[in-house]
Enzyme design. Sequence first.
Site, PDB file in Angstrom:
ATOM      1  N   TYR A  96      52.903   9.040  20.832  1.00 54.99           N
ATOM      2  CA  TYR A  96      53.469  10.127  20.030  1.00 54.99           C
ATOM      3  C   TYR A  96      54.014  11.193  20.975  1.00 54.99           C
ATOM      4  O   TYR A  96      54.580  10.878  22.001  1.00 54.99           O
ATOM      5  CB  TYR A  96      52.436  10.652  19.017  1.00 54.99           C
ATOM      6  CG  TYR A  96      53.107  11.391  17.895  1.00 54.99           C
ATOM      7  CD1 TYR A  96      54.040  10.741  17.086  1.00 54.99           C
ATOM      8  CD2 TYR A  96      52.868  12.734  17.652  1.00 54.99           C
ATOM      9  CE1 TYR A  96      54.707  11.411  16.079  1.00 54.99           C
ATOM     10  CE2 TYR A  96      53.522  13.405  16.642  1.00 54.99           C
ATOM     11  CZ  TYR A  96      54.438  12.751  15.857  1.00 54.99           C
ATOM     12  OH  TYR A  96      55.105  13.417  14.864  1.00 54.99           O
ATOM     13  N   ARG A 149      65.203  16.877  11.321  1.00 47.55           N
ATOM     14  CA  ARG A 149      64.640  17.899  12.212  1.00 47.55           C
ATOM     15  C   ARG A 149      63.478  17.273  12.990  1.00 47.55           C
ATOM     16  O   ARG A 149      62.319  17.559  12.733  1.00 47.55           O
ATOM     17  CB  ARG A 149      64.179  19.100  11.396  1.00 47.55           C
ATOM     18  CG  ARG A 149      64.050  20.391  12.164  1.00 47.55           C
ATOM     19  CD  ARG A 149      62.708  21.057  11.919  1.00 47.55           C
ATOM     20  NE  ARG A 149      61.614  20.231  12.411  1.00 47.55           N
ATOM     21  CZ  ARG A 149      60.329  20.510  12.255  1.00 47.55           C
ATOM     22  NH1 ARG A 149      59.954  21.561  11.582  1.00 47.55           N
ATOM     23  NH2 ARG A 149      59.379  19.715  12.744  1.00 47.55           N
ATOM     24  N   LYS A 167      53.241   8.452  13.990  1.00 43.32           N
ATOM     25  CA  LYS A 167      52.225   9.165  13.211  1.00 43.32           C
ATOM     26  C   LYS A 167      51.214   8.190  12.607  1.00 43.32           C
ATOM     27  O   LYS A 167      49.998   8.425  12.644  1.00 43.32           O
ATOM     28  CB  LYS A 167      52.901   9.969  12.089  1.00 43.32           C
ATOM     29  CG  LYS A 167      53.487  11.276  12.556  1.00 43.32           C
ATOM     30  CD  LYS A 167      52.532  12.416  12.289  1.00 43.32           C
ATOM     31  CE  LYS A 167      52.933  13.627  13.078  1.00 43.32           C
ATOM     32  NZ  LYS A 167      52.720  14.902  12.404  1.00 43.32           N
ATOM     33  N   GLU A 238      57.646  14.312   6.657  1.00 44.61           N
ATOM     34  CA  GLU A 238      57.626  14.550   8.106  1.00 44.61           C
ATOM     35  C   GLU A 238      59.016  14.855   8.637  1.00 44.61           C
ATOM     36  O   GLU A 238      59.970  14.094   8.423  1.00 44.61           O
ATOM     37  CB  GLU A 238      57.072  13.309   8.810  1.00 44.61           C
ATOM     38  CG  GLU A 238      56.827  13.493  10.282  1.00 44.61           C
ATOM     39  CD  GLU A 238      55.691  14.445  10.585  1.00 44.61           C
ATOM     40  OE1 GLU A 238      55.751  15.104  11.634  1.00 44.61           O
ATOM     41  OE2 GLU A 238      54.750  14.542   9.779  1.00 44.61           O
ATOM     42  N   ASP A 239      59.135  15.993   9.320  1.00 47.47           N
ATOM     43  CA  ASP A 239      60.354  16.358  10.047  1.00 47.47           C
ATOM     44  C   ASP A 239      61.607  16.414   9.175  1.00 47.47           C
ATOM     45  O   ASP A 239      62.689  15.962   9.556  1.00 47.47           O
ATOM     46  CB  ASP A 239      60.563  15.432  11.246  1.00 47.47           C
ATOM     47  CG  ASP A 239      59.593  15.740  12.383  1.00 47.47           C
ATOM     48  OD1 ASP A 239      58.793  16.670  12.223  1.00 47.47           O
ATOM     49  OD2 ASP A 239      59.642  15.054  13.414  1.00 47.47           O
ATOM     50  N   ASP A 261      53.053  17.508   6.784  1.00 50.13           N
ATOM     51  CA  ASP A 261      52.285  17.775   7.995  1.00 50.13           C
ATOM     52  C   ASP A 261      52.875  18.918   8.803  1.00 50.13           C
ATOM     53  O   ASP A 261      52.142  19.693   9.410  1.00 50.13           O
ATOM     54  CB  ASP A 261      52.197  16.511   8.852  1.00 50.13           C
ATOM     55  CG  ASP A 261      51.311  16.710  10.065  1.00 50.13           C
ATOM     56  OD1 ASP A 261      50.154  17.112   9.894  1.00 50.13           O
ATOM     57  OD2 ASP A 261      51.784  16.491  11.202  1.00 50.13           O
ATOM     58  N   ASP A 262      54.202  19.049   8.819  1.00 48.23           N
ATOM     59  CA  ASP A 262      54.827  20.136   9.579  1.00 48.23           C
ATOM     60  C   ASP A 262      54.433  21.501   9.021  1.00 48.23           C
ATOM     61  O   ASP A 262      54.353  22.479   9.760  1.00 48.23           O
ATOM     62  CB  ASP A 262      56.350  20.003   9.546  1.00 48.23           C
ATOM     63  CG  ASP A 262      56.812  18.673  10.097  1.00 48.23           C
ATOM     64  OD1 ASP A 262      56.426  18.339  11.224  1.00 48.23           O
ATOM     65  OD2 ASP A 262      57.550  17.952   9.396  1.00 48.23           O
ATOM     66  N   ASN A 401      57.153  21.918  20.101  1.00 48.62           N
ATOM     67  CA  ASN A 401      57.227  20.617  20.759  1.00 48.62           C
ATOM     68  C   ASN A 401      58.685  20.213  20.947  1.00 48.62           C
ATOM     69  O   ASN A 401      59.538  20.651  20.187  1.00 48.62           O
ATOM     70  CB  ASN A 401      56.536  19.552  19.885  1.00 48.62           C
ATOM     71  CG  ASN A 401      55.037  19.545  20.078  1.00 48.62           C
ATOM     72  OD1 ASN A 401      54.555  19.639  21.191  1.00 48.62           O
ATOM     73  ND2 ASN A 401      54.315  19.439  18.981  1.00 48.62           N
TER      74      ASN A 401
END
Length: 542
Positions: A96, A149, A167, A238-239, A261-262, A401
């Site tokens: 990851y 993103r 993930k 996610e993202d 999760d973000d 990150n």
Amino acid sequence: MSKQSSLSGYDLLRSPRLNRGTAFTESERRQYGLDGLLPPGVSSLQLQVARTHAELANLDNDLQKYLLLSDLQARNETLFYATVMSDPASFMPLVYTPTVGEACQKFDHIFRATRGMYVPISARGRVKELLSNWPEQDVRFIVVTDGERILGLGDLGVGGMGIPIGKLSLYTACAGVPPQYCMPVMLDVGTNNAKLLNDPLYLGLRQERVRGDDYYAFVGEFVAAVQERYPKCCVQWEDFANFNAVPLLAQYKDKICTYNDDIQGTAAVALAGVFAALRISGQKLTEQRFLFLGGGSAATGIAELISQAMALEGLTIDAARARNTLFDVNGLMVKSRQDLADFQKPFAVDHAPVSSFADAVSALKPTGVIGVSTVPKLFNQQVIEAMASINERPIIFPYSNPTSRSECTAEEAYRWSSGRAIFASGSPFPPVEYEGRTFVPGQGNNVYIFPAVGMAVFATEASRVTEEMFIVAAKAVAEQVTEESLATGLIYPPQSKILEASLHVATRVAECIFDQNLARVPRPDDIAAHIRACAYKPAYPA
């Protein structure tokens, strides 16, 4: 071995879930038509893991190691997880972040075996049909992205698939969620990345991103298809870009088992860091004031969860939100600004405009700064020194990150604060020597949260995921940090013991699920034992 009995020969060796490679015994080789297809030597799983470690040691860059591990996962799933779980602290950065970021950027140029489900918007009206091609009939976890993103790297189109794959690998490796219940999904709605669109090797739809009603109708079809085909499934977003992530979570969080999760995982790991930091400073949560660098969904998610936790300790929710302030590219988020999105407005303060982050620190006197801007080096010397002049133990959390996007390094935070910073970052930094002391920087990695929440949801068959579960998870992470770790500045449990940490967090979250009557299985007498019994262990069946 019942599943294996239907496969033999090369078909068996090409099934990643059933393949044992050189670990097939002599009798199994005869039984399944493998004689002659493997070298005659029989290896144990432990010896196969050692061989994989040796292979990796001969590679000289992390992307090559990522590719070797990806190939292994596609060939022998048990060996892949046995390898990763043998040394999680070393392997998590490979499977990851930060390595996955480079892998996503180069996805189309390094593509090998396919993994997961690719659902393009060109298949509107047929999403359920596409999902029916997935080989597993009982999916409990989907991590889904539209690739817009990716980490701090932006729009990577179909290359964003590396994120759901990575993930879900951590769901298994860090918390024991059985991999057969996991499905990575890429919703391909196009890309606005001109470099990708002009790349002949690009593997996604060659069109600009679909927006508006068509986009949400497509996502709605996907959610409906998942609910119909996999009624026990939890969907993790996610993202996604902020302007899609926030409304999608708001639309579905009270209707299906889902979370982002973000927004929520990042918030919980930040809150866990805050809880542990307060054990060092000796202060109360309700005494804290945080200034966020960044005003997107991650920043507002953290600010809201901290506010909710403050409210549980006695503040009104409005008073709590007033202690969590945002600063973005247009300056301090004040009530007079006309450019604020609805999800940002609860954190706007009644204050004169401030255009410099360092000036905002001096004006608001926060006890902590939290960076989720994806813009490096903005926690500069002036900012850190200002925080150290205001606070005996300033909280410095550059969470962006990958490492190249971190707002500051650990060495900078400790040096500019004269060794007084309580530090954690989103990507790993090595230990820092400063004036005779060794500081061990903590990594505020969502891996402390989402695999454990996933394990709790899996073991309880939860019907919903609530904000309270993330506060419970944050406290459960923080309570595992030892006094010895705190003495070195480390405010998260060691990643070398991530499985034990995750099972502890999962137990606490499962208790919350049962207390909220959101479980779809009976409450066991021993929840911790139930969690452990559900956890996957990488071993070949006897």
